[in-house]
Design a protein around this motif. Structure first.
Motif, PDB file in Angstrom:
ATOM      1  N   ARG A 192      65.961 -33.042  30.380  1.00  0.00           N
ATOM      2  CA  ARG A 192      67.121 -31.888  30.775  1.00  0.00           C
ATOM      3  C   ARG A 192      67.276 -30.880  29.454  1.00  0.00           C
ATOM      4  O   ARG A 192      68.221 -30.318  29.436  1.00  0.00           O
ATOM      5  N   THR A 193      66.375 -30.878  28.484  1.00  0.00           N
ATOM      6  CA  THR A 193      66.656 -30.207  27.219  1.00  0.00           C
ATOM      7  C   THR A 193      66.951 -28.827  27.628  1.00  0.00           C
ATOM      8  O   THR A 193      67.808 -28.077  26.864  1.00  0.00           O
ATOM      9  N   LEU A 194      65.817 -27.992  28.321  1.00  0.00           N
ATOM     10  CA  LEU A 194      66.319 -26.580  28.569  1.00  0.00           C
ATOM     11  C   LEU A 194      67.573 -26.552  29.320  1.00  0.00           C
ATOM     12  O   LEU A 194      68.247 -25.654  28.990  1.00  0.00           O
ATOM     13  N   GLY A 195      67.882 -27.506  30.153  1.00  0.00           N
ATOM     14  CA  GLY A 195      69.049 -26.978  31.037  1.00  0.00           C
ATOM     15  C   GLY A 195      70.214 -27.595  30.433  1.00  0.00           C
ATOM     16  O   GLY A 195      71.165 -26.814  30.476  1.00  0.00           O
ATOM     17  N   ARG A 196      70.107 -28.383  29.444  1.00  0.00           N
ATOM     18  CA  ARG A 196      71.384 -28.877  28.603  1.00  0.00           C
ATOM     19  C   ARG A 196      71.577 -27.485  27.536  1.00  0.00           C
ATOM     20  O   ARG A 196      72.738 -27.388  27.249  1.00  0.00           O
ATOM     21  N   TYR A 197      70.529 -27.252  27.109  1.00  0.00           N
ATOM     22  CA  TYR A 197      70.671 -26.026  26.073  1.00  0.00           C
ATOM     23  C   TYR A 197      71.322 -24.781  26.705  1.00  0.00           C
ATOM     24  O   TYR A 197      72.267 -24.323  26.103  1.00  0.00           O
ATOM     25  N   LEU A 198      70.938 -24.432  27.931  1.00  0.00           N
ATOM     26  CA  LEU A 198      71.596 -23.353  28.457  1.00  0.00           C
ATOM     27  C   LEU A 198      73.067 -23.504  28.833  1.00  0.00           C
ATOM     28  O   LEU A 198      74.011 -22.646  28.893  1.00  0.00           O
ATOM     29  N   ASP A 199      73.301 -24.906  29.354  1.00  0.00           N
ATOM     30  CA  ASP A 199      74.771 -25.238  29.814  1.00  0.00           C
ATOM     31  C   ASP A 199      75.595 -24.973  28.505  1.00  0.00           C
ATOM     32  O   ASP A 199      76.643 -24.780  28.462  1.00  0.00           O
ATOM     33  N   ASN A 200      75.084 -25.634  27.163  1.00  0.00           N
ATOM     34  CA  ASN A 200      75.646 -25.506  25.943  1.00  0.00           C
ATOM     35  C   ASN A 200      75.934 -23.921  25.587  1.00  0.00           C
ATOM     36  O   ASN A 200      77.096 -23.680  25.225  1.00  0.00           O
ATOM     37  N   ARG A 201      74.963 -22.950  25.860  1.00  0.00           N
ATOM     38  CA  ARG A 201      75.014 -21.723  25.498  1.00  0.00           C
ATOM     39  C   ARG A 201      76.375 -21.092  26.403  1.00  0.00           C
ATOM     40  O   ARG A 201      77.289 -20.319  26.009  1.00  0.00           O
ATOM     41  N   ALA A 202      76.355 -21.579  27.834  1.00  0.00           N
ATOM     42  CA  ALA A 202      77.283 -20.929  28.759  1.00  0.00           C
ATOM     43  C   ALA A 202      78.728 -21.504  28.404  1.00  0.00           C
ATOM     44  O   ALA A 202      79.664 -20.654  28.438  1.00  0.00           O
ATOM     45  N   ALA A 203      78.797 -22.560  27.832  1.00  0.00           N
ATOM     46  CA  ALA A 203      80.209 -23.129  27.354  1.00  0.00           C
ATOM     47  C   ALA A 203      80.474 -22.416  26.149  1.00  0.00           C
ATOM     48  O   ALA A 203      81.711 -21.975  26.024  1.00  0.00           O
ATOM     49  N   THR A 204      79.739 -21.988  25.394  1.00  0.00           N
ATOM     50  CA  THR A 204      79.948 -21.195  24.113  1.00  0.00           C
ATOM     51  C   THR A 204      80.351 -20.043  24.385  1.00  0.00           C
ATOM     52  O   THR A 204      81.514 -19.361  23.813  1.00  0.00           O
ATOM     53  N   ILE A 205      79.835 -19.306  25.286  1.00  0.00           N
ATOM     54  CA  ILE A 205      80.226 -18.037  25.836  1.00  0.00           C
ATOM     55  C   ILE A 205      81.503 -18.200  26.491  1.00  0.00           C
ATOM     56  O   ILE A 205      82.618 -17.291  26.048  1.00  0.00           O
ATOM     57  N   GLN A 206      82.018 -19.009  27.205  1.00  0.00           N
ATOM     58  CA  GLN A 206      83.196 -19.347  27.887  1.00  0.00           C
ATOM     59  C   GLN A 206      84.451 -19.718  26.688  1.00  0.00           C
ATOM     60  O   GLN A 206      85.609 -18.834  26.956  1.00  0.00           O
ATOM     61  N   ARG A 207      83.855 -20.187  25.903  1.00  0.00           N
ATOM     62  CA  ARG A 207      84.835 -20.792  24.889  1.00  0.00           C
ATOM     63  C   ARG A 207      85.239 -19.845  23.630  1.00  0.00           C
ATOM     64  O   ARG A 207      86.463 -19.555  23.542  1.00  0.00           O
ATOM     65  N   THR A 208      84.410 -18.757  23.622  1.00  0.00           N
ATOM     66  CA  THR A 208      84.520 -17.867  22.269  1.00  0.00           C
ATOM     67  C   THR A 208      84.619 -16.342  22.949  1.00  0.00           C
ATOM     68  O   THR A 208      85.257 -15.534  22.318  1.00  0.00           O
ATOM     69  N   GLY A 209      84.163 -16.179  24.360  1.00  0.00           N
ATOM     70  CA  GLY A 209      84.770 -14.729  25.026  1.00  0.00           C
ATOM     71  C   GLY A 209      83.399 -13.959  24.361  1.00  0.00           C
ATOM     72  O   GLY A 209      83.595 -12.758  24.697  1.00  0.00           O
ATOM     73  N   ARG A 210      82.622 -14.278  23.584  1.00  0.00           N
ATOM     74  CA  ARG A 210      81.384 -13.554  23.201  1.00  0.00           C
ATOM     75  C   ARG A 210      80.635 -13.198  24.144  1.00  0.00           C
ATOM     76  O   ARG A 210      80.166 -14.115  25.256  1.00  0.00           O
ATOM     77  N   GLU A 211      79.890 -11.968  24.493  1.00  0.00           N
ATOM     78  CA  GLU A 211      78.819 -11.555  25.159  1.00  0.00           C
ATOM     79  C   GLU A 211      77.255 -11.898  24.723  1.00  0.00           C
ATOM     80  O   GLU A 211      77.069 -11.475  23.525  1.00  0.00           O
ATOM     81  N   LEU A 212      76.734 -12.910  25.125  1.00  0.00           N
ATOM     82  CA  LEU A 212      75.341 -13.271  24.824  1.00  0.00           C
ATOM     83  C   LEU A 212      74.531 -13.112  25.827  1.00  0.00           C
ATOM     84  O   LEU A 212      74.862 -13.314  27.021  1.00  0.00           O
ATOM     85  N   PRO A 213      73.227 -12.686  25.459  1.00  0.00           N
ATOM     86  CA  PRO A 213      72.129 -12.804  26.475  1.00  0.00           C
ATOM     87  C   PRO A 213      72.268 -14.249  27.226  1.00  0.00           C
ATOM     88  O   PRO A 213      71.801 -15.180  26.425  1.00  0.00           O
ATOM     89  N   MET A 214      72.203 -14.248  28.517  1.00  0.00           N
ATOM     90  CA  MET A 214      72.306 -15.501  29.288  1.00  0.00           C
ATOM     91  C   MET A 214      71.434 -15.594  30.696  1.00  0.00           C
ATOM     92  O   MET A 214      71.588 -14.996  31.685  1.00  0.00           O
ATOM     93  N   PRO A 215      70.242 -16.143  30.490  1.00  0.00           N
ATOM     94  CA  PRO A 215      69.356 -16.493  31.625  1.00  0.00           C
ATOM     95  C   PRO A 215      70.269 -17.258  32.823  1.00  0.00           C
ATOM     96  O   PRO A 215      71.109 -17.958  32.286  1.00  0.00           O
TER      97      PRO A 215
END
Length: 265
Positions: free
Chosen positions: A50-73
């Motif tokens: 689940r490397t790709l899935g976990r990587y993107l889960d971590n990215r979604a959590a970072t977006i939620q935690r920081t409020g930053r807008e990042l490109p997100m598939p």
């Protein structure tokens, strides 16, 4: 699954060996495309790692935690078993997408084979060593000349024939050479020559991939990529080099322009 003909370009990352940087590369390609304004979806078929899935889960959590807008598939992970779940998830992710990035397990897998046949671009990352080269071809131990394609090359050859017969489409097979820093120059040159020989025989393109960099592994917990430089402070020379490497890799993949896909759709 679709292709450019209906506004969707499918990119499948496939290699039956682990440890080649496949999932890290898939994530970076997906986010690089999203950063260009493309509508990107990603599907992780490796339900164990689940490397790709976990990587993107971590990215979604970072977006939620920081409020930053990042490109997100948009993304999903397969259960590894269900044909229905596979088909339904492909259909859902493909809806309205310009690109669908699929990461497959580092082993032979039924769903990976189905995905490969539906690819418009099939990407096989490989480390610069004869251990990895053995996946696609065998060499003479003395001359290092290619003696024959391997089972995997033959499998992709058959996959491309089936695809051409099914809908007339061509699968662009790209082998990414991930540079390993501890491999000596003479060995790298021999691997490069063997790849060049084999590429002419079985019809893949060779393009530079990503190096074995600690940076990529360090970014995983936050789901960040080399494209998110503003999110992780000052960039050192290693970061600058890695970003340039990523740009070169994206250029080498020769993917369609997202705006051109939008016109087709």
């Amino acid at each position: 699954m679709g292709s450019v003909a209906n506004g969707l370009h499918v990119i499948v990352f496939a290699n039956e060996k682990g440890g080649t940087g496949k999932s890290t590369t898939a994530v970076h390609v997906a986010i690089a495309l999203a950063a260009r304004g493309a509508r990107v979806a990603a599907f992780d078929l490796d339900h164990r790692q689940r490397t790709l899935g976990r990587y993107l889960d971590n990215r979604a959590a970072t977006i939620q935690r920081t409020g930053r807008e990042l490109p997100m598939p948009r993304h999903a992970t397969h259960d590894g078993e269900s044909d229905d779940f596979f088909a339904e998830t492909i259909a859902r992710l493909s809806q309205g997408a310009d690109f669908l990035v699929i990461d497959t397990p580092g082993r032979d897998d039924k769903f990976a084979r189905i995905a490969a046949q539906s690819a418009d671009t099939l990407v096989t990352p490989m480390n610069d060593s004869f251990v990895d080269f053995d996946l696609i071809g065998q060499v003479d131990p003395d001359s290092f000349k290619v003696t024959r394609p391997s089972f995997y090359s033959e499998l992709i050859w058959e996959t491309r024939k089936r695809r051409a017969k099914a809908d007339g489409a061509t699968i662009d097979w790209v082998v990414l050479r991930n540079r390993l820093q501890h491999i000596e120059a003479k060995n790298m040159r021999r691997v490069a020559e063997a790849m060049s020989q084999l590429s002419k025989r079985v019809g893949f393109r060779v393009t530079p991939g990503l190096s074995e960099r600690v940076i990529y592994r360090e970014l995983f917990p936050q789901g960040l990529t080399m494209l998110d430089s503003r999110e992780f402070g000052e960039m050192g020379l290693a970061h600058v080099a890695a970003r340039q490497e990523l740009r070169e890799m994206m250029a080498g993949l020769q993917l369609p322009d997202p705006q051109a896909l939008a016109v087709v759709a």
